[in-house]
Design a protein around this motif. Structure first.
Motif, mmCIF file in Angstrom:
data_model
loop_
_atom_site.group_PDB
_atom_site.id
_atom_site.type_symbol
_atom_site.label_atom_id
_atom_site.label_comp_id
_atom_site.label_asym_id
_atom_site.label_seq_id
_atom_site.Cartn_x
_atom_site.Cartn_y
_atom_site.Cartn_z
ATOM 1 N N ALA A 29 0.829 -1.207 0.000
ATOM 2 C CA ALA A 29 0.000 0.000 0.000
ATOM 3 C C ALA A 29 0.863 1.255 0.000
ATOM 4 O O ALA A 29 0.401 2.336 -0.395
ATOM 5 C CB ALA A 29 -0.924 -0.007 1.219
ATOM 6 N N ASP A 30 2.107 1.120 0.437
ATOM 7 C CA ASP A 30 3.051 2.239 0.394
ATOM 8 C C ASP A 30 3.634 2.302 -1.018
ATOM 9 O O ASP A 30 4.534 1.535 -1.366
ATOM 10 C CB ASP A 30 4.155 2.034 1.428
ATOM 11 C CG ASP A 30 5.088 3.238 1.527
ATOM 12 O OD1 ASP A 30 5.066 4.095 0.610
ATOM 13 O OD2 ASP A 30 5.850 3.315 2.511
ATOM 14 N N GLN A 31 3.132 3.192 -1.821
ATOM 15 C CA GLN A 31 3.502 3.229 -3.229
ATOM 16 C C GLN A 31 4.918 3.734 -3.475
ATOM 17 O O GLN A 31 5.413 3.669 -4.608
ATOM 18 C CB GLN A 31 2.485 4.069 -3.999
ATOM 19 C CG GLN A 31 1.080 3.456 -3.947
ATOM 20 C CD GLN A 31 0.075 4.176 -4.821
ATOM 21 O OE1 GLN A 31 0.407 5.146 -5.507
ATOM 22 N NE2 GLN A 31 -1.160 3.710 -4.799
ATOM 23 N N ARG A 32 5.594 4.197 -2.429
ATOM 24 C CA ARG A 32 7.001 4.583 -2.587
ATOM 25 C C ARG A 32 7.860 3.391 -2.953
ATOM 26 O O ARG A 32 8.950 3.543 -3.541
ATOM 27 C CB ARG A 32 7.510 5.241 -1.309
ATOM 28 C CG ARG A 32 6.883 6.601 -1.011
ATOM 29 C CD ARG A 32 7.332 7.141 0.331
ATOM 30 N NE ARG A 32 6.885 6.279 1.436
ATOM 31 C CZ ARG A 32 7.159 6.526 2.712
ATOM 32 N NH1 ARG A 32 7.880 7.583 3.050
ATOM 33 N NH2 ARG A 32 6.714 5.713 3.659
ATOM 34 N N LYS A 52 -7.991 -6.165 0.493
ATOM 35 C CA LYS A 52 -7.984 -4.699 0.403
ATOM 36 C C LYS A 52 -9.248 -4.107 1.010
ATOM 37 O O LYS A 52 -9.193 -3.129 1.781
ATOM 38 C CB LYS A 52 -7.855 -4.278 -1.067
ATOM 39 C CG LYS A 52 -8.002 -2.778 -1.277
ATOM 40 C CD LYS A 52 -7.939 -2.422 -2.758
ATOM 41 C CE LYS A 52 -8.202 -0.940 -2.957
ATOM 42 N NZ LYS A 52 -8.081 -0.533 -4.381
ATOM 43 N N GLU A 57 -7.829 -0.534 2.701
ATOM 44 C CA GLU A 57 -6.518 -0.038 2.291
ATOM 45 C C GLU A 57 -6.615 0.504 0.867
ATOM 46 O O GLU A 57 -6.249 -0.156 -0.111
ATOM 47 C CB GLU A 57 -5.482 -1.173 2.378
ATOM 48 C CG GLU A 57 -4.048 -0.723 2.297
ATOM 49 C CD GLU A 57 -3.665 0.236 3.406
ATOM 50 O OE1 GLU A 57 -3.674 1.461 3.110
ATOM 51 O OE2 GLU A 57 -3.368 -0.208 4.523
ATOM 52 N N GLU A 58 -7.130 1.736 0.741
ATOM 53 C CA GLU A 58 -7.387 2.323 -0.573
ATOM 54 C C GLU A 58 -6.116 2.619 -1.356
ATOM 55 O O GLU A 58 -6.147 2.739 -2.589
ATOM 56 C CB GLU A 58 -8.217 3.602 -0.425
ATOM 57 C CG GLU A 58 -9.624 3.359 0.112
ATOM 58 C CD GLU A 58 -10.416 2.391 -0.747
ATOM 59 O OE1 GLU A 58 -10.321 2.478 -1.988
ATOM 60 O OE2 GLU A 58 -11.114 1.525 -0.182
ATOM 61 N N HIS A 59 -5.005 2.748 -0.653
ATOM 62 C CA HIS A 59 -3.753 3.056 -1.350
ATOM 63 C C HIS A 59 -3.165 1.838 -2.051
ATOM 64 O O HIS A 59 -2.234 1.983 -2.847
ATOM 65 C CB HIS A 59 -2.725 3.629 -0.371
ATOM 66 C CG HIS A 59 -3.110 4.973 0.175
ATOM 67 N ND1 HIS A 59 -3.183 6.096 -0.614
ATOM 68 C CD2 HIS A 59 -3.450 5.364 1.431
ATOM 69 C CE1 HIS A 59 -3.542 7.132 0.128
ATOM 70 N NE2 HIS A 59 -3.721 6.719 1.371
ATOM 71 N N GLN A 61 -3.118 -0.536 -4.834
ATOM 72 C CA GLN A 61 -3.623 -0.663 -6.186
ATOM 73 C C GLN A 61 -2.785 -1.695 -6.931
ATOM 74 O O GLN A 61 -1.590 -1.821 -6.685
ATOM 75 C CB GLN A 61 -3.550 0.684 -6.925
ATOM 76 C CG GLN A 61 -4.266 1.830 -6.218
ATOM 77 C CD GLN A 61 -5.777 1.675 -6.254
ATOM 78 O OE1 GLN A 61 -6.328 1.010 -7.137
ATOM 79 N NE2 GLN A 61 -6.462 2.291 -5.284
#
Length: 340
Positions: A29-32, A52, A57-59, A61
């Protein structure tokens, strides 16, 4: 390496009724993370959507792809490993969850062996319900050693400031003494020293060996393994210029924090090494399989059925496993580059 993909890391989902899917989703979920690697989850879109939604956990994807040859850069990629809708029974190992964990692992390993991935991060399996015609091993370590045709491997637990390996792995305690030989210790020390140099960038590694018996045998009074097997193996490696020390009494070694004076510790059996390691570094620890031609890491915890689907699982260890896999892949890639 195709730079647009960064490092491609396969992720096997583990037992779908344990905490594996939860820690995978929380981590990614941490897109970094997409700034330095392309994660490839081997599972199903339906399962990940369920997780999800349950976590809100919307982040998180992801992009479903047909194969590892069709990956999308800067996305979490998902490759489907089963067609039927999987019944999730969180907290309870089932034949279905065992088969799903195996299907995921086999698909990821196939792509890794084909060179379509750079490394593998494995979520926890249940060592019982995964057993089948394709998996007759006591754990990931033994399976991967066989699958990738390695002569031998080494379970190495890693955290900041602490590395602990085990000479024997998933075997009954009553069999440990009979398995120990000077030759086995020399082989395991060789794998450990090579990995510390190649995978961790330590030019002249220092390793300490633990004794098998209480007080490291008390010069043979409490057991002969230290005198007849462990010490001769240490001297053999010393004679070849390696910084190898021991055997040390295991309790005092950790109690006095002597592990801080070396780069790695080699324990004689599973619990002798893993109990102190998990006491000191349970949430941040990573299991690394040294000695393989490929890079494989995993969190240092199990399926944790007791907290599955309760949204209590910490993703820290899985995240650290992802980071360590990335670091080792990059070190190996840089070492393989031709020098000018």
């Amino acid at each position: 390496m195709d730079n647009k993909f960064k490092v491609k890391l396969g992720i096997s989902i583990g037992d779908t009724n344990g905490i594996g899917p939860e820690v995978v989703v929380k981590t990614l979920a941490d897109q970094r993370i997409l700034n330095f690697c392309t994660p490839v989850i081997y599972a199903s879109a339906d399962l990940l959507k369920q997780v999800k939604q349950a976590l809100r956990e919307e982040h998180f994807q992801f992009q479903v792809v047909d194969s590892a040859q069709a990956l999308v850069p800067r996305k979490v990629n998902v490759i489907s490993c089963w067609e039927d809708e999987l019944e999730v029974n969180s907290g309870n190992p089932t034949p279905a969850s065992g088969k799903a964990s195996l299907d995921s692992l086999l698909a990821a390993c196939k792509d890794l062996k084909a060179g379509l991935l750079d490394g593998l991060v494995t979520a926890p399996i249940n060592k019982d319900n995964i057993q089948s015609e394709d998996f007759r091993f006591p754990g990931h370590t033994e399976f991967l050693t066989s699958y990738f045709d390695a002569p031998e491997s080494l379970m190495l637990l890693v955290s900041e400031g602490l590395r602990v390996a085990t000479v024997t792995g998933h075997i009954p305690v009553k069999e440990v003494s009979s398995k120990l030989t000077e030759e086995l210790l020399i082989r395991k020390m060789t794998i450990l020293l090579d990995s510390l140099q190649k995978d961790f960038g330590i030019q002249k590694p220092r390793i300490a060996l633990l004794g098998l018996n209480p007080h490291a045998g008390e010069q043979g009074l409490l057991g002969r393994e230290e005198v007849e097997i462990i010490r001769p193996a240490v001297l053999h490696m010393k004679d070849r210029g390696h910084l190898v020390f021991g055997p040390y009494p295991a309790d005092g070694f950790f109690g006095m924090r002597q592990y801080q004076q070396v780069d790695a510790v080699l324990s004689m059996y599973h619990d002798q090494g893993l109990i102190p390691f998990k006491t000191l570094a349970f949430e941040s620890g990573v299991n690394y399989t040294a000695g393989l031609p490929i890079v494989r890491t995993s969190p240092d915890h199990g399926t944790a059925y007791d907290i599955a689907a309760k949204h209590k699982a910490s993703e820290t260890s899985f995240r650290e496993a992802l980071f360590l896999a990335y670091d080792i892949v990059r070190k190996r890639q840089e070492a393989a580059m031709p020098t000018v």
